[in-house]
Design a protein around this motif. Structure first.
Motif, PDB file in Angstrom:
ATOM      1  N   ILE A  94      -2.306  88.958  26.413  1.00 28.47           N
ATOM      2  CA  ILE A  94      -2.605  87.547  26.571  1.00 28.47           C
ATOM      3  C   ILE A  94      -1.334  86.840  27.021  1.00 28.47           C
ATOM      4  CG2 ILE A  94      -3.342  85.423  25.418  1.00 28.47           C
ATOM      5  CD1 ILE A  94      -4.866  87.258  23.431  1.00 28.47           C
ATOM      6  N   ASP A  95      -1.383  86.295  28.229  1.00 31.44           N
ATOM      7  CA  ASP A  95      -0.276  85.507  28.759  1.00 31.44           C
ATOM      8  C   ASP A  95      -0.614  84.043  28.551  1.00 31.44           C
ATOM      9  OD1 ASP A  95       1.192  87.704  29.753  1.00 31.44           O
ATOM     10  OD2 ASP A  95      -0.061  87.768  31.540  1.00 31.44           O
ATOM     11  N   THR A  96       0.336  83.293  28.026  1.00 29.33           N
ATOM     12  CA  THR A  96       0.101  81.867  27.824  1.00 29.33           C
ATOM     13  C   THR A  96       0.841  81.067  28.885  1.00 29.33           C
ATOM     14  OG1 THR A  96       1.959  81.687  26.298  1.00 29.33           O
ATOM     15  CG2 THR A  96      -0.215  82.110  25.334  1.00 29.33           C
ATOM     16  N   VAL A  97       0.377  79.868  29.104  1.00 28.18           N
ATOM     17  CA  VAL A  97       1.005  78.947  30.044  1.00 28.18           C
ATOM     18  C   VAL A  97       1.380  77.695  29.258  1.00 28.18           C
ATOM     19  CG1 VAL A  97       0.651  77.546  32.104  1.00 28.18           C
ATOM     20  CG2 VAL A  97      -0.350  79.829  31.965  1.00 28.18           C
ATOM     21  N   VAL A  98       2.596  77.226  29.467  1.00 27.45           N
ATOM     22  CA  VAL A  98       3.072  76.014  28.811  1.00 27.45           C
ATOM     23  C   VAL A  98       2.988  74.873  29.813  1.00 27.45           C
ATOM     24  CG1 VAL A  98       5.061  74.914  27.713  1.00 27.45           C
ATOM     25  CG2 VAL A  98       4.620  77.353  27.344  1.00 27.45           C
ATOM     26  N   GLN A  99       2.349  73.796  29.415  1.00 31.94           N
ATOM     27  CA  GLN A  99       2.234  72.605  30.259  1.00 31.94           C
ATOM     28  C   GLN A  99       3.232  71.570  29.754  1.00 31.94           C
ATOM     29  OE1 GLN A  99       0.494  73.318  32.698  1.00 31.94           O
ATOM     30  NE2 GLN A  99      -1.677  73.492  32.339  1.00 31.94           N
ATOM     31  N   SER A 100       4.077  71.068  30.645  1.00 38.19           N
ATOM     32  CA  SER A 100       5.102  70.095  30.264  1.00 38.19           C
ATOM     33  C   SER A 100       5.049  68.884  31.185  1.00 38.19           C
ATOM     34  CB  SER A 100       6.497  70.713  30.385  1.00 38.19           C
ATOM     35  OG  SER A 100       6.603  71.885  29.633  1.00 38.19           O
ATOM     36  N   PRO A 101       5.312  67.693  30.649  1.00 39.05           N
ATOM     37  CA  PRO A 101       5.422  66.517  31.505  1.00 39.05           C
ATOM     38  C   PRO A 101       6.592  66.687  32.477  1.00 39.05           C
ATOM     39  CG  PRO A 101       5.217  65.872  29.206  1.00 39.05           C
ATOM     40  CD  PRO A 101       5.434  67.353  29.229  1.00 39.05           C
ATOM     41  N   PHE A 102       6.396  66.283  33.716  1.00 36.01           N
ATOM     42  CA  PHE A 102       7.393  66.445  34.773  1.00 36.01           C
ATOM     43  C   PHE A 102       7.412  65.152  35.584  1.00 36.01           C
ATOM     44  CE2 PHE A 102       9.065  67.940  38.814  1.00 36.01           C
ATOM     45  CZ  PHE A 102      10.034  68.856  38.433  1.00 36.01           C
ATOM     46  N   VAL A 103       8.596  64.602  35.815  1.00 32.20           N
ATOM     47  CA  VAL A 103       8.718  63.298  36.460  1.00 32.20           C
ATOM     48  C   VAL A 103       9.502  63.408  37.768  1.00 32.20           C
ATOM     49  CG1 VAL A 103       9.481  60.897  36.164  1.00 32.20           C
ATOM     50  CG2 VAL A 103       8.844  62.247  34.161  1.00 32.20           C
ATOM     51  N   LEU A 104       9.001  62.740  38.797  1.00 33.73           N
ATOM     52  CA  LEU A 104       9.747  62.550  40.034  1.00 33.73           C
ATOM     53  C   LEU A 104      10.249  61.111  40.017  1.00 33.73           C
ATOM     54  CD1 LEU A 104       7.371  64.096  42.749  1.00 33.73           C
ATOM     55  CD2 LEU A 104       9.154  65.225  41.433  1.00 33.73           C
ATOM     56  N   VAL A 105      11.529  60.903  40.297  1.00 31.56           N
ATOM     57  CA  VAL A 105      12.118  59.572  40.290  1.00 31.56           C
ATOM     58  C   VAL A 105      12.558  59.234  41.711  1.00 31.56           C
ATOM     59  CG1 VAL A 105      13.900  58.074  39.322  1.00 31.56           C
ATOM     60  CG2 VAL A 105      12.939  59.925  37.928  1.00 31.56           C
ATOM     61  N   PHE A 106      11.912  58.219  42.275  1.00 30.71           N
ATOM     62  CA  PHE A 106      12.243  57.729  43.613  1.00 30.71           C
ATOM     63  C   PHE A 106      12.994  56.413  43.466  1.00 30.71           C
ATOM     64  CE2 PHE A 106       8.484  60.319  44.066  1.00 30.71           C
ATOM     65  CZ  PHE A 106       8.699  61.035  45.231  1.00 30.71           C
ATOM     66  N   VAL A 107      13.940  56.158  44.375  1.00 26.35           N
ATOM     67  CA  VAL A 107      14.745  54.942  44.310  1.00 26.35           C
ATOM     68  C   VAL A 107      14.737  54.267  45.674  1.00 26.35           C
ATOM     69  CG1 VAL A 107      17.045  54.002  43.840  1.00 26.35           C
ATOM     70  CG2 VAL A 107      16.237  55.973  42.542  1.00 26.35           C
ATOM     71  N   GLY A 108      14.685  52.917  45.654  1.00 27.83           N
ATOM     72  CA  GLY A 108      14.836  52.139  46.870  1.00 27.83           C
ATOM     73  C   GLY A 108      13.564  51.474  47.337  1.00 27.83           C
ATOM     74  N   ASP A 109      13.728  50.558  48.314  1.00 27.61           N
ATOM     75  CA  ASP A 109      12.584  49.845  48.885  1.00 27.61           C
ATOM     76  C   ASP A 109      11.693  50.792  49.685  1.00 27.61           C
ATOM     77  OD1 ASP A 109      13.310  47.415  47.773  1.00 27.61           O
ATOM     78  OD2 ASP A 109      14.618  46.914  49.457  1.00 27.61           O
ATOM     79  N   GLU A 110      12.304  51.752  50.361  1.00 30.61           N
ATOM     80  CA  GLU A 110      11.562  52.845  51.000  1.00 30.61           C
ATOM     81  C   GLU A 110      11.909  54.068  50.170  1.00 30.61           C
ATOM     82  OE1 GLU A 110      11.784  53.195  55.217  1.00 30.61           O
ATOM     83  OE2 GLU A 110      11.973  51.025  55.471  1.00 30.61           O
ATOM     84  N   PRO A 111      11.134  54.302  49.110  1.00 30.29           N
ATOM     85  CA  PRO A 111      11.530  55.251  48.060  1.00 30.29           C
ATOM     86  C   PRO A 111      11.891  56.647  48.572  1.00 30.29           C
ATOM     87  CG  PRO A 111       9.513  54.105  47.463  1.00 30.29           C
ATOM     88  CD  PRO A 111       9.811  53.762  48.884  1.00 30.29           C
ATOM     89  N   GLN A 112      13.054  57.086  48.076  1.00 31.22           N
ATOM     90  CA  GLN A 112      13.508  58.444  48.349  1.00 31.22           C
ATOM     91  C   GLN A 112      13.729  59.143  47.010  1.00 31.22           C
ATOM     92  OE1 GLN A 112      17.004  57.945  50.826  1.00 31.22           O
ATOM     93  NE2 GLN A 112      15.749  58.229  52.656  1.00 31.22           N
ATOM     94  N   LEU A 113      13.419  60.428  46.979  1.00 32.78           N
ATOM     95  CA  LEU A 113      13.543  61.204  45.745  1.00 32.78           C
ATOM     96  C   LEU A 113      15.004  61.286  45.329  1.00 32.78           C
ATOM     97  CD1 LEU A 113      11.968  62.882  43.660  1.00 32.78           C
ATOM     98  CD2 LEU A 113      12.354  64.881  45.109  1.00 32.78           C
ATOM     99  N   ARG A 114      15.266  60.854  44.106  1.00 29.92           N
ATOM    100  CA  ARG A 114      16.644  60.837  43.595  1.00 29.92           C
ATOM    101  C   ARG A 114      16.836  61.901  42.526  1.00 29.92           C
ATOM    102  NH1 ARG A 114      20.142  56.526  44.281  1.00 29.92           N
ATOM    103  NH2 ARG A 114      22.114  56.938  43.269  1.00 29.92           N
TER     104      ARG A 114
END
Length: 158
Positions: A94-114
């Motif tokens: 039995i293989d288990t999978v862990v689910q974790s919260p993951f966040v992408l943070v974009f910055v700026g008026d034309e958002p870019q990944l920071r």
């Protein structure tokens, strides 16, 4: 009978894998992220993954966009052996999978990944823009976790 049981287990595993395919992100997708890419570029990377929450905030005059996903990572594997009689043994893994919260943070008026990652990783950032936004990232993440809990089929703690 033994073959029917095995077939049923394989069918169940495949159907569960199919359910997970359109919801979570994985390590392969995360490895393709690059600092400075646009929102549309991340949409292409996370093509069939479900974004659970998106939030625009402003901190000290800077605009941020937080996008929350669920990251699937391999968990523990356990195995057990069942023998009816000598020579007739079946090994169940039995293989288990862990689910974790993951966040992408974009910055700026034309958002870019920071920055991107689990909250524990983002909390270690020395980037001034991420440090400034960290309280908002944490509250957004808490709201996301509470939102997810409200959609769980069983009470948390079971």
């Amino acid at each position: 009978m033994r073959y029917n049981t095995s077939f049923a287990m394989i069918a169940l595993a495949l159907s569960l894998a199919g359910c997970a395919a359109g919801t979570s992100i994985g390590r392969v997708q995360v490895a393709r992220l690059e600092k400075g890419i646009s929102v549309s570029a991340t949409d292409k990377i996370f093509d069939d993954s479900k974004m659970w929450r998106s939030e625009n905030v402003e901190v000290q005059g800077t605009r941020y966009l937080f996008r929350h996903y669920e990251l699937s990572e391999p968990g523990r594997s356990t195995s057990s052996t069942y023998c009816r009689k000598p020579g007739e043994c079946v090994v169940n893994v039995i293989d288990t999978v862990v689910q974790s919260p993951f966040v992408l943070v974009f910055v700026g008026d034309e958002p870019q990944l920071r920055a991107w990652g689990k909250l524990s990783k983002l909390s270690l950032s020395t980037d001034p823009a991420i440090v400034a936004a960290l309280p908002k990232i944490k509250s957004s993440s808490e709201a996301w976790v509470n939102e997810r809990r409200s959609h769980m089929p069983f009470p948390s703690g079971l």
